[in-house]
Design an enzyme around this catalytic site. Structure first.
Site, PDB file in Angstrom:
ATOM      1  N   THR A 271       0.818  -1.226   0.000  1.00 51.56           N
ATOM      2  CA  THR A 271       0.000   0.000   0.000  1.00 51.56           C
ATOM      3  C   THR A 271       0.846   1.269   0.000  1.00 51.56           C
ATOM      4  O   THR A 271       1.949   1.285   0.528  1.00 51.56           O
ATOM      5  CB  THR A 271      -0.948   0.055   1.219  1.00 51.56           C
TER       6      THR A 271
ATOM      7  N   ARG B 160     -12.850  -8.832  -1.811  1.00 53.41           N
ATOM      8  CA  ARG B 160     -12.438  -8.355  -0.478  1.00 53.41           C
ATOM      9  C   ARG B 160     -12.018  -6.882  -0.557  1.00 53.41           C
ATOM     10  O   ARG B 160     -11.285  -6.480  -1.436  1.00 53.41           O
ATOM     11  CB  ARG B 160     -11.274  -9.197   0.026  1.00 53.41           C
TER      12      ARG B 160
ATOM     13  N   ASP C  88      -9.113  -1.590   4.421  1.00 53.71           N
ATOM     14  CA  ASP C  88      -9.291  -0.270   5.038  1.00 53.71           C
ATOM     15  C   ASP C  88      -9.019   0.891   4.084  1.00 53.71           C
ATOM     16  O   ASP C  88      -9.578   1.982   4.247  1.00 53.71           O
ATOM     17  CB  ASP C  88      -8.339  -0.141   6.240  1.00 53.71           C
TER      18      ASP C  88
ATOM     19  N   GLY D  78      -1.392  -1.508   6.606  1.00 51.38           N
ATOM     20  CA  GLY D  78      -1.297  -2.611   7.551  1.00 51.38           C
ATOM     21  C   GLY D  78      -2.412  -3.605   7.337  1.00 51.38           C
ATOM     22  O   GLY D  78      -3.034  -3.648   6.269  1.00 51.38           O
TER      23      GLY D  78
HETATM   24  N1  ASP Z   1      -4.204  -1.996   4.349  1.00 52.07           N
HETATM   25  C1  ASP Z   1      -4.147  -2.661   3.073  1.00 52.07           C
HETATM   26  C2  ASP Z   1      -5.305  -3.589   2.927  1.00 52.07           C
HETATM   27  O1  ASP Z   1      -5.655  -4.237   3.887  1.00 52.07           O
HETATM   28  C3  ASP Z   1      -2.911  -3.438   2.895  1.00 52.07           C
HETATM   29  C4  ASP Z   1      -1.664  -2.665   3.107  1.00 52.07           C
HETATM   30  O2  ASP Z   1      -1.625  -1.688   3.818  1.00 52.07           O
HETATM   31  O3  ASP Z   1      -0.659  -3.073   2.541  1.00 52.07           O
HETATM   32  O4  ASP Z   1      -5.821  -3.715   1.853  1.00 52.07           O
END
Ligand code: ASP
Length: 332
Positions: A199, A227, A230, A251
């Site tokens: 991300t 899916r 956040d 995260g």
């Molecule tokens: N927060 C992101 C998600 O759950 C993943 C990430 O931060 O890498 O889609």
């Protein structure tokens, strides 16, 4: 004019271990972060808005294959890509987001159009793509998002039947027997299901005293089709309010959603009257770990304070103030 203008960015958090990263790769990450920060700095120096600075920074991060957003996004369990993004303007509390898009080259630009030109806040899937098309945004073939590195991570995650955070997937790939050779050898360990992220995001304070935030992702490796994490949810992966702060998170998305993590930083500042640092630290180091939430966030407030806390081994990150050399970092 606010002389504290600043931009901060992240390229995801996770099990980013020195042992699994070659010196060349490390240099590449620093250079990429540096280039994006410089671009954001230029926008702010020219008097551009925080919204302009974060959309430009995230657009560049999406185009960079090193990060899990846009070109370089992770794979779903079906071997496809589904992208999510959000953006918020702290001066108006206007927000825009899209999720589960497969062909929009720069999801953050689509999110920005939602903010600017729609009465809605969040579009999903086909509707999001129809909106982006009507706005004249660039479309690409789904294969544009493919990269060899993410494909390898996906095959490993799929074999272990797990959904994996991007940079944990990279660590896993580096630890696979096929990749032993250069660097320090790392054992081939099973993926820890609690260790999985990637991300990108940006937060900024402009010379007019306004803040903004943007976040974009391919999600987690081997996620189920449909899916949504956040990232595109205002308050979870992204939040901005001039009265408090601008926040972009990375995260384990499910935990950040349950904690309404980005908004919680702002809420703690507003209701508990604590500093940006204190609020962000509490969310990342105290609250998220209670539900096994792993990751980090970047945040700025209207006074130009910046904080970049994370509870994982590493987080690609950096910030740049006007007239100063950008600062970038990877490990703790
Ligand atoms: N927060 C992101 C998600 O759950 C993943 C990430 O931060 O890498 O889609």
């Amino acid at each position: 004019m606010n002389s504290n203008a600043v931009i901060a960015i992240h390229g995801g958090a996770g099990t980013i271990l020195r042992a699994s990263m070659s010196a060349g790769a490390e240099t590449e990450y620093h250079a990429a972060l540096h280039a994006v920060l410089s671009a954001g700095q230029r926008v702010l120096a020219d008097g551009g808005s925080a919204l302009d600075a974060v959309s430009e920074a995230v657009r560049l991060l999406e185009d960079c294959p090193l990060f899990n957003a846009g070109h370089g996004a992770v794979y779903t369990a079906a071997g496809t890509h589904e992208l999510d993004a959000a953006i918020m303007d702290g001066s108006t509390l206007e927000a825009g987001a899209i999720c589960c898009v497969k062909r929009v080259r720069n999801p953050v630009l689509a999110a920005r159009r939602v903010l600017e030109r729609s009465e809605h806040v969040l579009f999903t899937g086909e509707g999001a793509e129809a909106f982006a098309a009507a706005q004249g945004l660039e479309f690409v073939e789904p294969a544009y998002f493919d990269t060899e590195a993410r494909h390898r991570q996906w095959l490993l995650a799929r074999d272990q039947q797990r959904a994996v955070l991007d940079h944990d997937g990279a660590t896993l790939a580096a630890a696979s027997p096929a990749n032993q050779g250069d660097g320090e050898p790392t054992p081939h360990e099973p993926i820890d299901p609690n260790r999985k992220f990637g991300t990108v995001g940006a937060v900024a304070l402009d010379r007019h005293g306004h803040v903004a935030a943007a976040t974009s992702t391919g999600g987690v490796t081997n996620k189920q089709v449909g899916r949504v994490g956040d990232t595109p949810l205002i308050g979870a992966g992204c939040y901005a309010d001039d009265a408090t702060c601008a926040v972009s998170t990375t995260g384990s998305g499910e935990m950040f959603m349950r904690m309404v993590a980005a908004y919680d930083v702002a809420a703690q500042m507003a209701y508990r009257h604590v500093s940006l640092q204190e609020a962000a630290y509490d969310v990342v180091m105290n609250r998220l770990p209670k539900i096994d939430g792993r990751g980090g966030l970047i945040a700025v407030d209207a006074r130009g304070n910046v904080t970049l806390p994370f509870n994982t081994e590493g987080m690609y990150r950096g910030f740049a103030r006007l007239g100063e050399t950008p600062v970038t970092a990877i490990y703790r």
